[in-house]
Design a protein around this motif. Structure first.
Motif, PDB file in Angstrom:
ATOM      1  N   PHE A  91      45.887  75.362 -26.278  1.00  0.00           N
ATOM      2  CA  PHE A  91      45.205  76.495 -25.330  1.00  0.00           C
ATOM      3  C   PHE A  91      43.769  74.901 -25.602  1.00  0.00           C
ATOM      4  O   PHE A  91      43.910  74.694 -26.197  1.00  0.00           O
ATOM      5  N   ILE A  93      40.396  73.927 -23.669  1.00  0.00           N
ATOM      6  CA  ILE A  93      38.964  73.869 -23.170  1.00  0.00           C
ATOM      7  C   ILE A  93      38.241  73.503 -23.254  1.00  0.00           C
ATOM      8  O   ILE A  93      38.310  72.407 -23.368  1.00  0.00           O
ATOM      9  N   PHE A 106      30.553  76.539 -22.479  1.00  0.00           N
ATOM     10  CA  PHE A 106      32.104  75.918 -22.846  1.00  0.00           C
ATOM     11  C   PHE A 106      33.078  77.046 -21.254  1.00  0.00           C
ATOM     12  O   PHE A 106      32.685  78.245 -20.905  1.00  0.00           O
ATOM     13  N   GLY A 107      34.004  76.402 -20.931  1.00  0.00           N
ATOM     14  CA  GLY A 107      34.957  77.430 -19.769  1.00  0.00           C
ATOM     15  C   GLY A 107      35.799  78.265 -20.418  1.00  0.00           C
ATOM     16  O   GLY A 107      35.875  78.753 -22.278  1.00  0.00           O
ATOM     17  N   PRO A 108      36.569  79.391 -19.578  1.00  0.00           N
ATOM     18  CA  PRO A 108      37.476  80.005 -20.757  1.00  0.00           C
ATOM     19  C   PRO A 108      38.746  79.538 -21.583  1.00  0.00           C
ATOM     20  O   PRO A 108      39.290  80.766 -21.797  1.00  0.00           O
TER      21      PRO A 108
ATOM     22  N   GLN B  38      33.443  83.474 -28.698  1.00  0.00           N
ATOM     23  CA  GLN B  38      34.368  83.649 -27.951  1.00  0.00           C
ATOM     24  C   GLN B  38      34.653  85.745 -27.597  1.00  0.00           C
ATOM     25  O   GLN B  38      35.548  86.000 -28.327  1.00  0.00           O
ATOM     26  N   GLY B  41      38.703  87.499 -23.606  1.00  0.00           N
ATOM     27  CA  GLY B  41      39.139  86.554 -22.050  1.00  0.00           C
ATOM     28  C   GLY B  41      37.758  85.276 -21.566  1.00  0.00           C
ATOM     29  O   GLY B  41      37.908  85.851 -20.587  1.00  0.00           O
ATOM     30  N   GLU B  42      36.675  85.544 -22.370  1.00  0.00           N
ATOM     31  CA  GLU B  42      35.940  84.958 -21.965  1.00  0.00           C
ATOM     32  C   GLU B  42      35.465  83.350 -22.669  1.00  0.00           C
ATOM     33  O   GLU B  42      36.770  83.849 -23.311  1.00  0.00           O
ATOM     34  N   GLY B  43      35.167  82.620 -22.034  1.00  0.00           N
ATOM     35  CA  GLY B  43      34.491  81.481 -23.116  1.00  0.00           C
ATOM     36  C   GLY B  43      33.605  81.449 -23.798  1.00  0.00           C
ATOM     37  O   GLY B  43      33.190  82.485 -24.430  1.00  0.00           O
ATOM     38  N   LEU B  44      33.731  80.461 -24.737  1.00  0.00           N
ATOM     39  CA  LEU B  44      32.923  80.259 -26.177  1.00  0.00           C
ATOM     40  C   LEU B  44      31.297  80.956 -25.537  1.00  0.00           C
ATOM     41  O   LEU B  44      30.955  79.974 -24.950  1.00  0.00           O
TER      42      LEU B  44
END
Lengths: 115, 111
Positions: A91, A93, A106-108, B38, B41-44
């Motif tokens: 994963f 990020i 942060f992005g998902p 988090q 389904g989303e970002g931190l």
């Protein structure tokens, strides 16, 4: 708040191929972008830090020729996994910070599976 | 080297229960401490932070106090909601450019 997007959200590829992941800051200028990797039930591990217009700074143990990072504009950074192998499955990020903020946004994340 | 240790999850609670998620750190200097969340389904997202010893960060009913003597930054909330279900990450940084994360703790809240 500031929004960071990543594309694609999931990608499956064959061993030996290259995969590009995009990270975009949608409503602010990201002077610095970060790429992390996360294994199941493990921490986010910083891979590299990139500043717009400069070469990325890689963390110890990260192969810069395998994980190519480009930060060509203030809103876009890309991570290319070259000659991917199953052990690269993870994963990924990204995060971004701007000029007048001390916070990383942060992005998902992108789930990469290498067959 | 510097590191962050979090309690393993999942933490399973009923709605309105009291929450504690433990976080301890090892640091060579005096870092800032963070909690990120988090949602599925989303970002931190940054939940709260503290920049020096004895500081208390708070947000959305969550609190954490920077304890230098015990090298801890435990996350607490007096009454959790189903909407708090997420993964919580403790992190440290000497400057805001480089974050060192714990493994994350999944919180599950049931009605």
């Amino acid at each position: 708040g500031a929004v960071v997007s990543q594309h694609p959200s999931r990608v499956i590829c064959k061993s030996g191929t290259s995969v590009k992941i995009e990270c975009r800051s949608l409503d602010f200028q990201a002077t610095t972008m970060f790429w992390y990797r996360q294994f199941p039930k493990q921490s986010l591990m910083l891979m590299a830090t990139s500043n717009e217009g400069s070469k990325a700074t890689y963390e110890q143990g990260v192969e810069k020729d395998k994980f190519l990072i480009n930060h060509a504009s203030l809103t876009l950074s890309t991570l290319t996994v070259t000659s991917a192998h199953p052990e690269d499955s993870s994963f990924y990020i990204c995060s971004a910070s701007g000029v007048n903020t001390d916070t990383q946004y942060f992005g998902p994340g992108t789930r990469l599976t290498v067959l | 080297g510097d590191s962050v240790t979090q309690m393993e999850g999942p933490v399973t609670l009923s709605e309105e229960a009291f929450l504690t998620i433990n976080c301890t750190y090892t640091a060579t200097g005096y870092p800032s401490l963070f909690w990120y969340v988090q949602y599925p389904g989303e970002g931190l997202q940054l939940l709260l932070k503290a920049t020096k010893a004895d500081d208390k960060g708070s947000n959305k009913g969550f609190e954490a106090t920077y304890r230098k003597e015990t090298t801890s930054f435990h996350l607490e909330k007096g009454s959790v909601q189903v909407s708090d279900s997420a993964v919580y990450f403790c992190a440290l940084s000497y400057n805001t450019d480089k974050l060192i994360f714990g493994t994350g703790t999944r919180l599950q809240v049931f009605p």
